[in-house]
Design an enzyme around this catalytic site. Structure first.
Site, PDB file in Angstrom:
ATOM      1  N   LYS A  84       0.852  -1.198   0.000  1.00 33.39           N
ATOM      2  CA  LYS A  84       0.000   0.000   0.000  1.00 33.39           C
ATOM      3  C   LYS A  84       0.883   1.242   0.000  1.00 33.39           C
ATOM      4  O   LYS A  84       1.731   1.404   0.890  1.00 33.39           O
ATOM      5  CB  LYS A  84      -0.828   0.007   1.278  1.00 33.39           C
ATOM      6  CG  LYS A  84      -2.304  -0.183   1.075  1.00 33.39           C
ATOM      7  CD  LYS A  84      -2.950  -0.202   2.435  1.00 33.39           C
ATOM      8  CE  LYS A  84      -4.398   0.150   2.357  1.00 33.39           C
ATOM      9  NZ  LYS A  84      -5.000   0.132   3.690  1.00 33.39           N
TER      10      LYS A  84
HETATM   11  C1  E4P Z   1      -8.213   1.090   3.409  1.00 34.55           C
HETATM   12  O1  E4P Z   1      -7.490   0.259   2.903  1.00 34.55           O
HETATM   13  C2  E4P Z   1      -8.034   1.673   4.756  1.00 34.55           C
HETATM   14  O2  E4P Z   1      -7.400   0.723   5.584  1.00 34.55           O
HETATM   15  C3  E4P Z   1      -9.330   2.008   5.453  1.00 34.55           C
HETATM   16  O3  E4P Z   1     -10.446   1.684   4.677  1.00 34.55           O
HETATM   17  C4  E4P Z   1      -9.344   3.359   6.048  1.00 34.55           C
HETATM   18  O4  E4P Z   1     -10.589   3.624   6.582  1.00 34.55           O
HETATM   19  P1  E4P Z   1     -10.898   4.614   7.788  1.00 34.55           P
HETATM   20  O5  E4P Z   1     -11.348   5.906   7.199  1.00 34.55           O
HETATM   21  O6  E4P Z   1     -12.014   3.934   8.532  1.00 34.55           O
HETATM   22  O7  E4P Z   1      -9.649   4.736   8.605  1.00 34.55           O
END
Ligand code: E4P
Length: 216
Positions: A84
């Site tokens: 990522k």
């Molecule tokens: C995506 O890969 C992220 O880990 C996640 O969806 C972030 O979401 P949040 O806004 O709940 O932190």
């Protein structure tokens, strides 16, 4: 649309995997910290032993070289690990180098069609628009998902759209309707997707009626 689990909680991943509907997992440093895991590699390998599909692990480096080195290391942890990388100039530079090396990247923290377009051009395998965070800021998070899907289809990009930052079951419905390839959902939302009061009531009634006749 496929469903990934958005958590670093091993118990939740084990439980969700039993349902047979999860085809990947996404993690990030905040999710790791939430479950008190500082051993990122060990945690990701544990997740890989439970779920065979793509498991996203995030880089923490800032400059392009730092991101590239870190990403190569993360990608070597297991064949199904996806790296990522946030959308920044350094991130895009790193993605374009890594894509040529067949390293699968999930371009994260995406908040605009332009960012998604650049991610696809750089060669990201996945792009993650953050729906809930956009909604929180008064924008149309799911509209962004639909717009990205539209642009990708128009130009035949193979980058897959992961609807991320999912907050409730209706987000999943909307993600599927918008044509997202994947929605990555927290465990609680997955459970809410299964639940319906009429199913619960229906099961209770079947049991009650059967017991009446069985006892007669
Ligand atoms: C995506 O890969 C992220 O880990 C996640 O969806 C972030 O979401 P949040 O806004 O709940 O932190």
């Amino acid at each position: 649309m496929r469903i990934f689990l958005d958590t670093a909680n091993i118990d939740q991943i084990r439980e969700a995997a039993k349902l047979g509907v999860i085809s990947g997992v996404t993690t990030n440093p905040s999710l790791m910290s939430k479950v008190g895991r500082s051993d990122y590699r060990e945690a990701v390998l544990e997740i890989c032993s439970i779920v065979a599909g793509p498991i996203s692990a995030e880089v923490l480096g800032q400059g392009p070289e730092e991101i590239i080195q870190e990403a190569r290391g993360i990608a070597s942890w297991a064949p199904n690990v996806v790296v990522k990388i946030p959308v920044t100039p350094a991130g895009l530079e790193a993605i374009s180098v890594l894509a040529k090396e067949q390293v699968k990247v999930n371009m994260t923290l995406c908040f605009s069609v332009n960012q998604a377009l650049l991610g696809a051009l750089a060669g990201a395998a996945y792009v993650s628009p953050f729906v809930g965070r956009l909604d929180d800021a008064g924008h149309d998070g799911m509209g962004l998902v639909a717009d990205i899907v539209d642009v990708y289809e128009r130009y035949d990009f193979t980058t897959e759209v992961i609807a991320a930052s999912i907050r409730h079951p209706l987000h999943c419905v909307a993600a599927a309707q918008a044509g997202a390839h994947i929605a990555t959902v927290p465990y609680d939302v997955l459970m809410q997707m299964i639940d319906h009061p009429m199913t619960t009531a229906g099961v209770a009634k079947f049991i009650q009626d059967w017991e009446r006749i069985a006892k007669a």
